[in-house]
Design an enzyme around this catalytic site. Structure first.
Site, mmCIF file in Angstrom:
data_model
loop_
_atom_site.group_PDB
_atom_site.id
_atom_site.type_symbol
_atom_site.label_atom_id
_atom_site.label_comp_id
_atom_site.label_asym_id
_atom_site.label_seq_id
_atom_site.Cartn_x
_atom_site.Cartn_y
_atom_site.Cartn_z
ATOM 1 C CB CYS A 12 -6.485 19.166 34.567
ATOM 2 S SG CYS A 12 -4.708 19.297 34.571
ATOM 3 N N GLY A 38 -7.546 17.935 28.247
ATOM 4 C CA GLY A 38 -6.181 17.440 28.413
ATOM 5 C C GLY A 38 -5.973 16.167 27.631
ATOM 6 C CG ASN A 112 -9.184 21.965 36.176
ATOM 7 O OD1 ASN A 112 -10.279 22.380 35.836
ATOM 8 N ND2 ASN A 112 -8.085 22.351 35.566
ATOM 9 N N GLY A 113 -6.425 23.084 37.996
ATOM 10 C CA GLY A 113 -6.088 24.441 38.428
ATOM 11 C C GLY A 113 -4.613 24.554 38.728
ATOM 12 C CE1 TYR A 252 -9.278 26.712 21.835
ATOM 13 C CE2 TYR A 252 -8.350 26.417 24.027
ATOM 14 C CZ TYR A 252 -8.415 26.057 22.696
ATOM 15 O OH TYR A 252 -7.647 25.038 22.230
HETATM 16 P P1 AMP Z 1 -2.582 31.446 17.925
HETATM 17 O O1 AMP Z 1 -2.523 30.776 16.618
HETATM 18 O O2 AMP Z 1 -1.346 31.203 18.747
HETATM 19 O O3 AMP Z 1 -2.937 32.904 17.830
HETATM 20 O O4 AMP Z 1 -3.729 30.758 18.754
HETATM 21 C C1 AMP Z 1 -5.066 31.107 18.525
HETATM 22 C C2 AMP Z 1 -5.913 29.880 18.485
HETATM 23 O O5 AMP Z 1 -5.645 29.036 19.580
HETATM 24 C C3 AMP Z 1 -7.374 30.269 18.530
HETATM 25 O O6 AMP Z 1 -7.942 29.812 17.331
HETATM 26 C C4 AMP Z 1 -7.940 29.564 19.731
HETATM 27 O O7 AMP Z 1 -9.061 28.789 19.370
HETATM 28 C C5 AMP Z 1 -6.842 28.672 20.255
HETATM 29 N N1 AMP Z 1 -6.576 28.866 21.688
HETATM 30 C C6 AMP Z 1 -6.935 29.868 22.494
HETATM 31 N N2 AMP Z 1 -6.508 29.677 23.762
HETATM 32 C C7 AMP Z 1 -5.826 28.516 23.769
HETATM 33 C C8 AMP Z 1 -5.143 27.755 24.771
HETATM 34 N N3 AMP Z 1 -5.104 28.166 26.041
HETATM 35 N N4 AMP Z 1 -4.563 26.587 24.401
HETATM 36 C C9 AMP Z 1 -4.610 26.164 23.121
HETATM 37 N N5 AMP Z 1 -5.252 26.840 22.136
HETATM 38 C C10 AMP Z 1 -5.848 27.997 22.434
#
Ligand code: AMP
Ligand code: SF4
Length: 470
Positions: A12, A38, A112-113, A252
C-alpha cells in the site's frame, strides 16, 4: 492475482496533507505518484476542522476520483491511500482510509504494512464485544484506539500502538489533528515533507517532487508524530530497537526516484547490479534489463563488468489491467503484449539478462525464450537479489512458499526450468552492502526474511495461513 487462497498480504501507499487549502487535490497527485504501491483501490478523507469528508473506490486513482468529487472533499487536511488488495479482502469496505465516525470525534486511518498479531487481537476484541466490519488489520488498530478512548487521543493511540506487532506505517486523521506513526522496527517507509507552511506525509519521497514539496525527515521507528494547527510534535512510543526496513522496497517495490532511509533506490539497485557482476561475471556481448524495475541493476552490472548495456527488451507501457489479452491461438502465433525482445539488438549475441527477482519463475522463463527466439546465442540470467524462499508477513505479497520457485528447487533446477545457459543470484551480503554501504547500525538495518527466513519479529501461529503450515 495469485489465486483464491491469498488474503494475507497487501502492498500500500499512504499520503497526507495538513495545513493547505487544496489538501484533497494535493493528495490526489501524491497518490498518483504512489500508484505503483497499489492499483486495486484508493481513498481520500479530508477535514475542514469540524467535519470530515470521504470518497473511495476500486481501481486506479484516475478511475476512482472525479473533479467534482475532489471539489466536495473540502478542508485543509487529508489522508489518502492506495492499496493492492489480494483476493478475499478486496471488498469495498476494506478500501482505505477506514473512516470511523462517532458523536465526539471521527477518525480516518491509512495503513501500510501488515500486523503479525492481528488474528489474536481480533479474537480478543470480538470476545470483548467489538463488532468488526472489515477483514483488514487496520480496523483492529481503530478498535484498540477507541477502547483506550477514555484517555486523550494521543495517549490512546500510543497505547494501541504498544499492543500491535508487525509492520505499520500509519497516518490517522481526526477533525482537528493528524497522527503519523511507524512500527518500532521501521519495516515500511514513511516520511514528512513541507510545502510552504503545510505538512506532507508520504510513503515514498518521489511524491514530494510531483507536488513541489521538500522532504524534511523520515519518520523514525517507534515514533508518534502529532501535527495540528500549532505545528508538529514528535513522541516516542517504543524504546529504540534494531531497524529492519524491508529490503524488497529497495529491490523491487519502491520507485527508483525515491530515497529510503536517506538512500536513493536507483543508486542501491545499481550497486546490487555491480555486486552481482563481481560475484557472478560471465563473458557476454551485451547486458539487458527487464523493464522497468531491473534497468537500474542492469546498468550497474554493465558498468562493473564493462559489458555494453543494450535495449534488448522493450515494454509497451500502455497495457493496462483491463486490456483485452490475446487468445491462446494468437499468442502461439507470436502476439506478445507488454514485453518484446528487440531482435535487431540481440540477434547473434551472448546476452546477460538481469532481473530484480524471481518469484514463480514465469517472467524469467518467458523472457529467456523470447530472447532465444529473437536470435540470442546464449542467455545468462543474473538476479539482483537472493533466492526468494520464504513468505512475507509484513505487507508485501511475495507469494506463498508453494508458489515460490526457489523454495522448492535448487539453483540448477531453476536454471533448467527457465531455460537459461547460466543462472546466478546476488548474495545476501551483496544485497546488504548495496543498501547500507556496509554501514549497518541500530538506526539503519534491513529485513531480509523472505531470503533468509530470519523474521525480525515474532511470527505467531495465527499469522501463518493454513496453506503455509502444510
Ligand atoms: P515471477 O514471474 O513470478 O518470477 O515474478 C518475477 C517478476 O515479478 C520480477 O520481474 C519482479 O520484477 C516482479 N516482482 C517481484 N516481486 C514482486 C511482488 N511482490 N509483486 C509483484 N511483482 C513482483
Ligand atoms: Fe520485505 Fe521480505 Fe522482510 Fe517482507 S520478508 S518485509 S518482503 S524483506
Amino acid at each position: 492475482m495469485h489465486g483464491e487462497i491469498r488474503g494475507l498480504n497487501e502492498e500500500c501507499g499512504v499520503f497526507g496533507v495538513f495545513g493547505h487549502p487544496d489538501a484533497a487535490q494535493l493528495t490526489y497527485y501524491g497518490l498518483h505518484a504512489l500508484q505503483h504501491r497499489g492499483q486495486e483501490g484508493a481513498g481520500i478523507v479530508t477535514t475542514d476542522g469540524t467535519k470530515v469528508h470521504a470518497a473511495k473506490g476500486h481501481g486506479l486513482i484516475n478511475d476512482v476520483f472525479t473533479q467534482s468529487q475532489l471539489d466536495d472533499l473540502t478542508g485543509h487536511a487529508s489522508v489518502g491511500h492506495v492499496r493492492y488488495a489480494t483476493a478475499g479482502d478486496g471488498g469495498y469496505e476494506n478500501i482505505q482510509p477506514l473512516l470511523f465516525r462517532s458523536q465526539t470525534e471521527s477518525m480516518a486511518l491509512a495503513h501500510n504494512g501488515n500486523l503479525v498479531n492481528a488474528q489474536g487481537l481480533k479474537s480478543q476484541l470480538e470476545a470483548q464485544g467489538s463488532i468488526l466490519q472489515t477483514t483488514s488489520d487496520t480496523e483492529v488498530i481503530a478498535h484498540l484506539i477507541q477502547r483506550a478512548g477514555h484517555i486523550n487521543k494521543e495517549e490512546a493511540i500510543a497505547q494501541a500502538l504498544t499492543m500491535i506487532k508487525g509492520a505499520y506505517s500509519l497516518a490517522i486523521l481526526t477533525e482537528k489533528c493528524m497522527y503519523v506513526a511507524m512500527d518500532p522496527r521501521g519495516i515500511r517507509p514513511l516520511s514528512i515533507g513541507k510545502l510552504g507552511d503545510a505538512y506532507i506525509v508520504s510513503s515514498e519521497t518521489c511524491a514530494y517532487d510531483v507536488i513541489g514539496a521538500t522532504h524534511v525527515r523520515d519518520v523514525k521507528p517507534g515514533e508518534l508524530i502529532i501535527i495540528d494547527e500549532d505545528g508538529m510534535r514528535v513522541k516516542s512510543f517504543s524504546a529504540p530497537i534494531q531497524r529492519t526496513l524491508c529490503s524488497m522496497e529497495y529491490v523491487y517495490f519502491s520507485r527508483p526516484d525515491s530515497n529510503l532511509d536517506g538512500k536513493n533506490v536507483h543508486a542501491s539497485r545499481k550497486t546490487m547490479g555491480k555486486n552481482l557482476a563481481k560475484e557472478a561475471y560471465v563473458e557476454a556481448d551485451i547486458v539487458t534489463g527487464v523493464p522497468d524495475s531491473s534497468i537500474s541493476a542492469a546498468i550497474g552490472y554493465a558498468e562493473a563488468s564493462s559489458t555494453p548495456y543494450e535495449l534488448g527488451l522493450i515494454k509497451n507501457r500502455y497495457v493496462g489491467r483491463t486490456f483485452i489479452q490475446p487468445s491462446q491461438e494468437l499468442r502461439e502465433q507470436g502476439v506478445k503484449m507488454k514485453l518484446s525482445a528487440v531482435s535487431g539488438i540481440v540477434e547473434g549475441k551472448r546476452v546477460v539478462m538481469v532481473d530484480d527477482s524471481i518469484v514463480r519463475g514465469t517472467t524469467s522463463r518467458r523472457i529467456v525464450k523470447m530472447l532465444k527466439e529473437a536470435g540470442a546465442t546464449e542467455v545468462h540470467v543474473r538476479i539482483a537479489s537472493p533466492p526468494l524462499k520464504n513468505p512475507c508477513y509484513y505487507g508485501i505479497d511475495t507469494s506463498t512458499s508453494g508458489e515460490l520457485i526457489a523454495a522448492n528447487h535448487s539453483i540448477e533446477e531453476m536454471r533448467e526450468e527457465i531455460g537459461a545457459d547460466s543462472l546466478y543470484f546476488l548474495s545476501t551480503d551483496g544485497l546488504e552492502s548495496a543498501i547500507h554501504d556496509g554501514e549497518e547500525s541500530m538506526e539503519h538495518g534491513s529485513c531480509q526474511a523472505c531470503f533468509t527466513g530470519n523474521y525480525p519479529t515474532e511470527i505467531f501461529p495465527s499469522t501463518i495461513p493454513p496453506y503455509e503450515k502444510e
